[in-house]
Design a protein around this motif. Structure first.
Motif, PDB file in Angstrom:
ATOM      1  N   ARG A  81      64.291  45.434  34.312  1.00 52.67           N
ATOM      2  CA  ARG A  81      64.954  45.691  35.299  1.00 52.67           C
ATOM      3  C   ARG A  81      66.323  46.601  35.445  1.00 52.67           C
ATOM      4  O   ARG A  81      66.255  47.672  35.792  1.00 52.67           O
ATOM      5  CB  ARG A  81      65.629  44.271  35.838  1.00 52.67           C
ATOM      6  N   ASP A  82      67.237  46.204  34.610  1.00 53.44           N
ATOM      7  CA  ASP A  82      68.252  47.199  34.450  1.00 53.44           C
ATOM      8  C   ASP A  82      67.919  48.462  33.557  1.00 53.44           C
ATOM      9  O   ASP A  82      68.317  49.508  33.760  1.00 53.44           O
ATOM     10  CB  ASP A  82      69.408  46.603  33.622  1.00 53.44           C
ATOM     11  N   LEU A  89      65.816  39.143  39.869  1.00 48.95           N
ATOM     12  CA  LEU A  89      67.129  39.391  40.291  1.00 48.95           C
ATOM     13  C   LEU A  89      67.072  39.257  41.954  1.00 48.95           C
ATOM     14  O   LEU A  89      66.189  39.531  42.424  1.00 48.95           O
ATOM     15  CB  LEU A  89      67.849  40.721  39.943  1.00 48.95           C
ATOM     16  N   HIS A 127      67.721  34.816  39.339  1.00 43.46           N
ATOM     17  CA  HIS A 127      68.960  35.524  38.959  1.00 43.46           C
ATOM     18  C   HIS A 127      69.793  36.133  39.884  1.00 43.46           C
ATOM     19  O   HIS A 127      69.293  37.328  40.432  1.00 43.46           O
ATOM     20  CB  HIS A 127      68.977  36.516  37.594  1.00 43.46           C
ATOM     21  N   PHE A 145      73.432  37.372  42.036  1.00 42.67           N
ATOM     22  CA  PHE A 145      74.743  37.729  41.773  1.00 42.67           C
ATOM     23  C   PHE A 145      75.224  38.285  43.126  1.00 42.67           C
ATOM     24  O   PHE A 145      74.858  38.682  44.088  1.00 42.67           O
ATOM     25  CB  PHE A 145      74.588  39.119  41.020  1.00 42.67           C
ATOM     26  N   SER A 194      75.578  35.612  38.355  1.00 37.81           N
ATOM     27  CA  SER A 194      76.457  36.601  37.618  1.00 37.81           C
ATOM     28  C   SER A 194      77.471  37.314  38.535  1.00 37.81           C
ATOM     29  O   SER A 194      77.320  37.098  39.959  1.00 37.81           O
ATOM     30  CB  SER A 194      75.453  37.825  37.441  1.00 37.81           C
ATOM     31  N   GLU A 205      79.319  39.975  39.402  1.00 33.90           N
ATOM     32  CA  GLU A 205      79.121  41.329  39.261  1.00 33.90           C
ATOM     33  C   GLU A 205      80.789  42.108  39.191  1.00 33.90           C
ATOM     34  O   GLU A 205      81.658  41.694  39.703  1.00 33.90           O
ATOM     35  CB  GLU A 205      78.585  42.229  40.120  1.00 33.90           C
ATOM     36  N   ASN A 233      76.852  34.429  33.888  1.00 29.82           N
ATOM     37  CA  ASN A 233      76.742  35.680  33.401  1.00 29.82           C
ATOM     38  C   ASN A 233      78.003  36.496  34.004  1.00 29.82           C
ATOM     39  O   ASN A 233      78.267  36.324  35.043  1.00 29.82           O
ATOM     40  CB  ASN A 233      75.491  36.547  33.631  1.00 29.82           C
ATOM     41  N   PRO A 278      79.420  39.949  33.667  1.00 32.74           N
ATOM     42  CA  PRO A 278      78.804  41.234  33.355  1.00 32.74           C
ATOM     43  C   PRO A 278      80.076  42.190  33.028  1.00 32.74           C
ATOM     44  O   PRO A 278      80.898  42.139  34.112  1.00 32.74           O
ATOM     45  CB  PRO A 278      78.124  41.556  34.582  1.00 32.74           C
ATOM     46  N   THR A 316      80.024  45.393  34.275  1.00 29.31           N
ATOM     47  CA  THR A 316      79.234  46.052  35.152  1.00 29.31           C
ATOM     48  C   THR A 316      79.481  47.618  34.866  1.00 29.31           C
ATOM     49  O   THR A 316      78.760  48.556  34.611  1.00 29.31           O
ATOM     50  CB  THR A 316      79.507  45.885  36.512  1.00 29.31           C
ATOM     51  N   HIS A 347      76.790  40.520  29.495  1.00 33.67           N
ATOM     52  CA  HIS A 347      75.959  41.747  29.966  1.00 33.67           C
ATOM     53  C   HIS A 347      76.882  42.935  29.846  1.00 33.67           C
ATOM     54  O   HIS A 347      77.690  42.948  30.939  1.00 33.67           O
ATOM     55  CB  HIS A 347      75.450  41.259  31.554  1.00 33.67           C
ATOM     56  N   HIS A 403      77.735  47.002  29.504  1.00 36.16           N
ATOM     57  CA  HIS A 403      77.216  48.416  29.764  1.00 36.16           C
ATOM     58  C   HIS A 403      77.883  48.982  28.846  1.00 36.16           C
ATOM     59  O   HIS A 403      78.882  48.876  28.155  1.00 36.16           O
ATOM     60  CB  HIS A 403      77.432  48.853  31.189  1.00 36.16           C
TER      61      HIS A 403
END
Ligand code: KIV
Ligand code: ZN
Length: 510
Positions: free
Chosen positions: A13-14, A73, A97, A99, A139, A141, A167, A169, A171, A202, A204
């Protein structure tokens, strides 16, 4: 303390959201099977509402999965959540999931919602998801740029509505290990019902801190980590699963946590993801890079010969990297070839095997020594490209110091043979012009053309990467062959196939 950490893999997915990356259904199924062999606990198979292809991929992975929880998602909307639930129907262990953004910037600019409206959306979306499946992850975000007071209220709301995983994240890859760890500590302390959920990371990699931030959150109480193979993902990517798993193993003295990752499957997973996405792994990448276990300086080599622990904190074998071995020759038969494929982790259908064996025989004729790397490149190229709608049938190129280069190319376009002969300023230009003549794609331009050798020697196979860009979409293709121009044609056509798939997705999304 020796807590178990759940590994939530979002390569499909991501990871697939990486610029230029896209995988077709067969490729996603192959990656999902390898993720299960790798031992991940949860596979995020896609974003079911994003396109028909994503829906089918989530559904197919859900059907095929043996042990892992399969997640899809969904934004905080009825349509997204119902579509995710529908795609997850065949899953033994489905997870939705869902968000929504919680930072002031995202709420105002992106969602146009007030904080109270966002809380209401969380309540409604998690409740709806929880009515459709038992296992719901929520999540926040852009959690790391959210107001902590509001974030705590949002988490409490999600848990009360039935989310069992929360979650947080990072982001945009903005956190540092200290701030990310502190965020988890703070939320675990202050959210009244925090003990009813597992907290997840999560991260980045915009500042190159994704793995460090993940580990800091684990130290602060997170018990699920979200990551991808080779660290692929939006922009600079996500935290790399192989780095997290090996850090927890090698530094168990200071990171007393376990995962179910089967470390000897790491290299296989890395190679597969690199082959299907066309994203080559940088040579100095930790754990899976070509140089991760290479020693150049005399002092290091001397130390290694005496005792490998002088310069290696883990063995290449522990992550599934074998010694480079001379494998097969032109007299090797099918049984030996099948054996070799199995030892390299490939399980091919009968037709795929026959195609690969034919290519191997050609390669063994063209090249004196065939190494493991050659076999891997060959199978990646031949088998994983087998489902492409457009395939390269024949390539002839004339070039040199006299006159313009000429290329004659024959493609199979959905089963129909088509040919073009063109001139160009060089052999690659002539070749790509011929492909453009057969399958016109005037809006696309070549963004990257890169050649590397699979092994040493002038008879090495060339591995070519091509990136095509069209209207903000990019598609990456790879091709391998002992003839650089044949490899180039294969890479270009592979990228074109992916671009066509992406066009279809955008049309559906629109
Ligand atoms: O980076 C991010 O915030 C995400 C969420 C959708 C989980 O990928
Ligand atoms: Zn992400």
């Amino acid at each position: 303390m020796n807590a178990e950490i759940r590994i939530f893999d979002t390569t499909l997915r991501d990871g697939e959201q990486s610029p230029g990356c896209s995988m077709n259904l067969e490729e996603k199924l192959k990656v999902a099977a390898q993720l299960e062999a790798l031992g991940v606990d949860i596979i995020e198979a896609g974003f079911a509402i994003a396109s028909e292809g994503d829906f089918e991929a989530v559904q197919a992975v859900a059907k095929a999965a043996d042990r892992a929880i399969i997640a899809s998602l969904a934004r905080a909307s009825r349509a997204d959540i119902e579509r995710a639930a529908q795609a997850l129907k065949p899953a033994r262990r489905p997870r939705i999931h869902t968000f929504i953004a919680t930072s002031p910037l995202h709420m105002r600019v992106k969602l146009g919602k007030s904080p109270e409206e966002v809380l209401e959306a969380i309540r409604e979306s998690v409740t709806l998801a929880r009515n459709l499946v038992e296992d719901v992850e929520w999540s926040a975000e852009d959690a790391t740029r959210s107001d902590p007071d509001f974030l705590a209220r949002a988490i409490e709301t999600a848990i009360r509505a039935g989310a069992s995983t929360i979650n947080l994240p990072d982001t945009v890859g903005y956190a540092t290990p200290e701030t990310y760890g502190a965020l988890f500590r703070d939320m675990l302390n202050r959210v009244p019902n925090a003990d009813r959920a597992i907290f997840s990371t999560h991260c980045h990699n915009d500042l190159g801190l994704a793995v460090a931030n993940t580990l800091a959150a684990v130290m602060a109480g997170a018990r699920q980590v979200e990551s991808t193979v080779n660290g692929i993902g939006e922009r600079a990517g996500n935290a790399a699963v192989e780095e997290i798993a090996m850090a927890l193993r090698v530094r168990h003295d200071v990171l007393p946590f376990t995962t179910r990752i089967v470390s000897t499957e790491i290299t296989r997973a890395s190679r597969l993801v690199s082959a299907v996405t066309g994203m080559q792994v940088q040579p100095n990448k930790a754990i899976v890079g070509a140089n991760a276990f290479a020693h150049e300086s005399g002092i290091h080599q001397d130390g290694m010969l005496k005792d490998s622990s002088t310069y290696e904190i883990m063995t290449p074998e522990s992550v599934g990297q074998g010694q480079t071995t001379l494998v097969l020759g032109k007299h090797s038969g099918r049984a030996a070839f099948r054996d070799k494929l199995e030892s390299l982790g490939f399980s091919l259908s009968d037709n795929e095997f026959l195609d690969a064996f034919r290519r191997f025989k050609d390669l063994a004729d063209a090249k004196k020594q065939v190494f493991d790397e050659d076999i891997i490149a060959l199978v990646d190229d031949e088998v994983l490209r087998g489902h492409d709608r457009i395939q390269v049938a024949e390539v002839e190129v004339y070039c040199g110091t006299t006159g313009k280069a000429r290329a004659i190319v024959t493609l199979m376009v959905e089963g129909e043979e088509k040919m073009a002969a063109t001139k160009g300023s060089g052999p690659v230009d002539a070749l790509f012009r011929a492909i453009r003549e057969i399958v016109p794609h005037p809006a696309a331009h070549l963004q990257l053309y890169q050649v590397s050798a699979v092994t040493a020697g002038t008879d090495a196979q060339a591995e070519v990467s091509v990136v095509l860009a069209e209207d903000g979409r990019t598609a990456r293709g790879v091709g391998a062959h002992t003839d650089t121009l044949v490899a180039s044609a294969r890479a270009y056509v592979n990228a074109l196939n992916k671009l066509i798939v992406k066009r279809g997705r955008s049309a559906l999304a629109a």
